[in-house]
Enzyme design. Structure first.
Site, PDB file in Angstrom:
ATOM      1  N   LYS A 271       0.863  -1.182   0.000  1.00 37.47           N
ATOM      2  CA  LYS A 271       0.000   0.000   0.000  1.00 37.47           C
ATOM      3  C   LYS A 271       0.899   1.231   0.000  1.00 37.47           C
ATOM      4  O   LYS A 271       1.713   1.417   0.903  1.00 37.47           O
ATOM      5  CB  LYS A 271      -0.908   0.014   1.235  1.00 37.47           C
ATOM      6  CG  LYS A 271      -1.642   1.345   1.456  1.00 37.47           C
ATOM      7  CD  LYS A 271      -2.622   1.315   2.627  1.00 37.47           C
ATOM      8  CE  LYS A 271      -3.206   2.707   2.902  1.00 37.47           C
ATOM      9  NZ  LYS A 271      -4.151   2.719   4.035  1.00 37.47           N
ATOM     10  N   ASP A 276      -2.426  10.293   3.292  1.00 38.13           N
ATOM     11  CA  ASP A 276      -3.830   9.928   3.489  1.00 38.13           C
ATOM     12  C   ASP A 276      -4.547  10.996   4.301  1.00 38.13           C
ATOM     13  O   ASP A 276      -4.488  11.009   5.524  1.00 38.13           O
ATOM     14  CB  ASP A 276      -3.921   8.563   4.199  1.00 38.13           C
ATOM     15  CG  ASP A 276      -5.373   8.096   4.351  1.00 38.13           C
ATOM     16  OD1 ASP A 276      -6.271   8.729   3.738  1.00 38.13           O
ATOM     17  OD2 ASP A 276      -5.594   7.106   5.070  1.00 38.13           O
ATOM     18  N   LYS A 283     -10.122  13.174   7.442  1.00 32.58           N
ATOM     19  CA  LYS A 283      -9.739  12.811   8.810  1.00 32.58           C
ATOM     20  C   LYS A 283      -9.775  14.056   9.680  1.00 32.58           C
ATOM     21  O   LYS A 283      -9.401  15.136   9.230  1.00 32.58           O
ATOM     22  CB  LYS A 283      -8.300  12.262   8.826  1.00 32.58           C
ATOM     23  CG  LYS A 283      -8.152  10.852   8.313  1.00 32.58           C
ATOM     24  CD  LYS A 283      -6.688  10.411   8.400  1.00 32.58           C
ATOM     25  CE  LYS A 283      -6.466   9.075   7.741  1.00 32.58           C
ATOM     26  NZ  LYS A 283      -7.169   7.956   8.367  1.00 32.58           N
ATOM     27  N   ASP A 294       1.629   6.491   5.295  1.00 31.80           N
ATOM     28  CA  ASP A 294       0.670   5.540   4.731  1.00 31.80           C
ATOM     29  C   ASP A 294       1.188   4.833   3.473  1.00 31.80           C
ATOM     30  O   ASP A 294       0.468   4.069   2.842  1.00 31.80           O
ATOM     31  CB  ASP A 294      -0.652   6.267   4.446  1.00 31.80           C
ATOM     32  CG  ASP A 294      -1.869   5.382   4.702  1.00 31.80           C
ATOM     33  OD1 ASP A 294      -1.724   4.373   5.428  1.00 31.80           O
ATOM     34  OD2 ASP A 294      -2.940   5.696   4.155  1.00 31.80           O
ATOM     35  N   ASP A 353     -12.026   7.313   3.242  1.00 34.22           N
ATOM     36  CA  ASP A 353     -10.854   7.064   4.079  1.00 34.22           C
ATOM     37  C   ASP A 353     -10.491   5.575   4.127  1.00 34.22           C
ATOM     38  O   ASP A 353      -9.433   5.215   4.627  1.00 34.22           O
ATOM     39  CB  ASP A 353     -11.086   7.609   5.490  1.00 34.22           C
ATOM     40  CG  ASP A 353      -9.809   7.800   6.268  1.00 34.22           C
ATOM     41  OD1 ASP A 353      -8.728   7.728   5.640  1.00 34.22           O
ATOM     42  OD2 ASP A 353      -9.878   8.013   7.491  1.00 34.22           O
ATOM     43  N   GLU A 355      -9.330   3.803   1.804  1.00 35.33           N
ATOM     44  CA  GLU A 355      -8.779   3.862   0.447  1.00 35.33           C
ATOM     45  C   GLU A 355      -7.727   2.797   0.182  1.00 35.33           C
ATOM     46  O   GLU A 355      -7.511   2.399  -0.960  1.00 35.33           O
ATOM     47  CB  GLU A 355      -8.175   5.255   0.203  1.00 35.33           C
ATOM     48  CG  GLU A 355      -6.750   5.477   0.711  1.00 35.33           C
ATOM     49  CD  GLU A 355      -6.582   5.359   2.215  1.00 35.33           C
ATOM     50  OE1 GLU A 355      -7.592   5.478   2.938  1.00 35.33           O
ATOM     51  OE2 GLU A 355      -5.451   5.125   2.677  1.00 35.33           O
ATOM     52  N   ARG A 357      -7.590  -0.381   0.811  1.00 34.12           N
ATOM     53  CA  ARG A 357      -8.122  -1.625   0.242  1.00 34.12           C
ATOM     54  C   ARG A 357      -8.472  -1.461  -1.244  1.00 34.12           C
ATOM     55  O   ARG A 357      -8.468  -2.428  -1.992  1.00 34.12           O
ATOM     56  CB  ARG A 357      -9.345  -2.076   1.062  1.00 34.12           C
ATOM     57  CG  ARG A 357     -10.461  -1.061   1.113  1.00 34.12           C
ATOM     58  CD  ARG A 357     -11.452  -1.335   2.244  1.00 34.12           C
ATOM     59  NE  ARG A 357     -10.914  -0.972   3.563  1.00 34.12           N
ATOM     60  CZ  ARG A 357     -11.537  -1.183   4.712  1.00 34.12           C
ATOM     61  NH1 ARG A 357     -12.727  -1.755   4.733  1.00 34.12           N
ATOM     62  NH2 ARG A 357     -10.985  -0.813   5.845  1.00 34.12           N
TER      63      ARG A 357
HETATM   64  N1  BES Z   1      -4.252   4.768   6.690  1.00 32.37           N
HETATM   65  C1  BES Z   1      -5.391   4.512   7.492  1.00 32.37           C
HETATM   66  C2  BES Z   1      -5.113   3.520   8.623  1.00 32.37           C
HETATM   67  C3  BES Z   1      -4.128   3.945   9.679  1.00 32.37           C
HETATM   68  C4  BES Z   1      -4.572   4.410  10.894  1.00 32.37           C
HETATM   69  C5  BES Z   1      -2.766   3.803   9.476  1.00 32.37           C
HETATM   70  C6  BES Z   1      -3.663   4.761  11.875  1.00 32.37           C
HETATM   71  C7  BES Z   1      -1.850   4.161  10.453  1.00 32.37           C
HETATM   72  C8  BES Z   1      -2.305   4.630  11.653  1.00 32.37           C
HETATM   73  C9  BES Z   1      -6.500   3.921   6.627  1.00 32.37           C
HETATM   74  O1  BES Z   1      -6.530   4.355   5.306  1.00 32.37           O
HETATM   75  C10 BES Z   1      -7.813   4.332   7.225  1.00 32.37           C
HETATM   76  O2  BES Z   1      -8.072   5.490   7.273  1.00 32.37           O
HETATM   77  N2  BES Z   1      -8.604   3.354   7.655  1.00 32.37           N
HETATM   78  C11 BES Z   1      -9.873   3.603   8.238  1.00 32.37           C
HETATM   79  C12 BES Z   1     -10.858   2.617   7.653  1.00 32.37           C
HETATM   80  C13 BES Z   1     -12.287   2.901   8.025  1.00 32.37           C
HETATM   81  C14 BES Z   1     -12.750   4.189   7.391  1.00 32.37           C
HETATM   82  C15 BES Z   1     -13.142   1.733   7.560  1.00 32.37           C
HETATM   83  C16 BES Z   1      -9.738   3.417   9.735  1.00 32.37           C
HETATM   84  O3  BES Z   1      -9.009   2.521  10.170  1.00 32.37           O
HETATM   85  O4  BES Z   1     -10.323   4.210  10.475  1.00 32.37           O
HETATM   86 ZN    ZN Z   2      -4.734   4.912   4.522  1.00 30.54          ZN
HETATM   87 MN    MN Z   3      -7.556   6.190   5.057  1.00 30.71          MN
END
Ligand code: BES
Ligand code: ZN
Ligand code: MN
Length: 509
Positions: A271, A276, A283, A294, A353, A355, A357
């Site tokens: 990834k 992000d 966010k 990210d 967010d 993204e 996947r």
């Molecule tokens: N890049 C983030 C996940 C992340 C969180 C990485 C903290 C490093 C530290 C990912 O893209 C994300 O935002 N995931 C969301 C998914 C949700 C919207 C289903 C999450 O984990 O909140």
């Molecule tokens: Zn992310």
């Molecule tokens: Mn994200």
């Protein structure tokens, strides 16, 4: 990078700015670890007593500085804690050695040359100490110094200049190979750290792809880059859907190392979200300051393939870097949009967010087309995995229990904390969408596993696959510890390299 040399000189005769010894925790106080016998003699056999008097206990992470007695060719002796004295007939734990060497290297930043007299009883201990020293000596200074470039050295103490490893045998083939392996692996972990730490205004998808391309060409490794035009034409709806809100368009990079005698083929998929923001599902403040990290999965994949190539392993390894910047704008994907993925499935984007996947889905399908023996993806995918396992442990999911177990054991062996996680089938229905084949967000509970289940939809039939969610350990915000610096850690590089080594030798456990 810090220079690393093997020295036949004794601890008492080598000239350096500091001498590093190991101290372990014994039943009755500090115990001087093997490798430091000559140093102990210079202290009239009283080094343990001196350390006791200084309050040293031999605990993991402990550093004790002592003025060197006459008879040593160094001004300072640095004793680093190794934890408990090993049981009879056991040797020092490799990661304890790696951490202690890292602690010493950090404590000696700004120093020109240090001799390390730690217990290196076999080749794997040599690798551990060498790796720990090189990883601990890491510093990211590219953006420091500012207008006073000349005064840069004053602004930040540079890393330890040179490590002379004592106790290893420079003429022993195994020891030489152990040091060479450590140089390559630690060097590439540090490259991954540099990429992660580079600010997102400089490390755009295009810039990352250019780095990959330049390195691959230098090494004679094949590289192929799909730009936004090729991605659109090729039907990469996931990667384009995530990247189209940004001024910095996405890339899919393929970097393929092959060996003429290889019998197996591994694919690593990373990834690579260079930043992000969350996109339209922005966010909140407090959740975006570290999101340059990210792309840590793509950095790990890139560095691992380069390390495998430098090691010349007898295995084919293809790296796929799914690079995009997730930004909100008038051209960004909206919550409610439906994307057509590279494998033809449609995805309703409920949360922009989620993204990672989407870009990984396309890359996993593409990687599957070559029918590799196994695919491993690496991603800072979910906050839920951080809630589950904390900041230092990555989660491993897989469609094959034996493969998941192998990766868990390999990670343990190289000193990376990880834990196996399930892919419960009942979580699939949460991803059902009334509009499309599936949605990009499901149940909140078990969010890390839901993401894994989403990815599984984009794999080719019958392909062995594992997914490493490194959202916790990829980026370290606290004070440095062991060989782990602040910022990008290079998480998963060592696991991927060892997996390739094991695959090359047909020894997957
Ligand atoms: N890049 C983030 C996940 C992340 C969180 C990485 C903290 C490093 C530290 C990912 O893209 C994300 O935002 N995931 C969301 C998914 C949700 C919207 C289903 C999450 O984990 O909140
Ligand atoms: Zn992310
Ligand atoms: Mn994200």
């Amino acid at each position: 990078m810090t220079a690393l040399t093997l020295s036949t000189a004794g601890a008492a005769t080598l000239r350096a700015d500091a001498l590093v010894v190991g101290v372990a925790k014994g039943a009755k106080g500090a115990v001087v670890a093997p490798g430091a016998e000559a140093v102990d003699q210079a202290f009239d056999g009283k080094l343990a007593a001196v350390l006791d008097a200084m309050g040293a206990t031999g605990a993991d992470g402990e550093v004790t500085k002592l003025p060197a007695p006459a008879g040593l060719k160094v001004p300072v002796v640095l004793a680093v804690g190794l934890g408990p004295v090993p049981e009879k007939d056991e040797s020092y734990d490799e990661d304890a050695l790696r951490r202690a060497a890292g602690v010493a290297a950090r404590a000696l930043s700004g120093t020109k040359k240090a001799a390390f007299a730690l217990p290196v009883e076999d080749a794997s201990a040599v690798t551990a100490v060498a790796e720990g020293a090189l990883l601990g000596a890491y510093a990211f200074t590219a953006y420091q110094g500012g207008a006073k470039k000349a005064a840069k050295a004053d602004a930040a103490k540079g890393p330890l200049g040179e490590v002379a490893l004592l106790g290893a045998k420079p003429r022993d083939k195994e020891h030489k190979a152990a040091v060479e392996r450590a140089r390559i692996v630690a060097g590439e972990v540090n490259v991954a750290r540099d990429l992660i730490n580079t600010p997102p205004n400089d490390l755009t998808p295009e810039a990352f792809a250019a780095v990959a391309s330049a390195t691959a060409k230098e090494l004679g490794v094949k590289v192929q880059i799909l730009d936004e035009k090729a991605l659109t034409k090729g039907g990469y709806g996931g990667i384009m859907g995530v990247g189209k809100g940004s001024e910095n368009p996405p890339r899919l990079v393929k970097i393929a190392y092959t060996h003429p005698k290889a019998e197996k083929h591994l694919a690593f998929v990373g990834k690579g979200i260079t930043y992000d923001s969350g996109g339209i599902s922005l966010k909140p403040a407090g959740h975006n300051e570290t999101m340059k990290c990210d792309m840590s999965g793509a950095a790990a994949v890139f560095s691992a393939v380069v390390a495998v190539a430098k090691l010349g392993l007898e295995v084919n390894v293809t790296g796929w870097l799914a690079l995009a910047e997730n930004m909100p704008s008038g051209s960004a994907t909206r919550p409610g949009d439906v994307l057509r993925m590279y494998n033809g499935k449609t995805v309703e984007v409920l949360n922009t967010d989620a993204e990672g996947r989407l870009v990984l889905g396309d890359a996993l399908t593409k990687a599957s087309e070559e029918n590799p023996d196994a695919i491993v993806d690496v991603a800072t995918l979910t906050g839920a995995m951080v809630l589950a396992l904390g900041n230092r442990t990555f989660g491993i999911m897989a469609n094959d229990d034996a493969f998941r177990t192998s990766i868990h054991e390999i990670a343990e062996e190289v000193g990376e904390a990880s834990w196996p996680m399930p892919l419960p089938a009942d979580l699939r229905k949460g991803l059902d969408s009334p509009t499309a084949d599936l949605a990009n967000m499901g149940e909140r509970m078990g969010g890390g596993l839901v993401a894994g289940i989403f990815l599984q939809e984009f794999l080719g039939e019958g392909i062995t696959w594992a997914h490493l969610d490194i959202a916790g350990p990829a980026f370290h915000e606290g004070a440095p510890y062991g060989y782990t610096p602040k910022g990008g850690t290079g998480s998963a590089v060592r696991t991927l390299v060892r997996l390739a080594e094991r695959t090359a030798t047909g020894d997957l456990g």
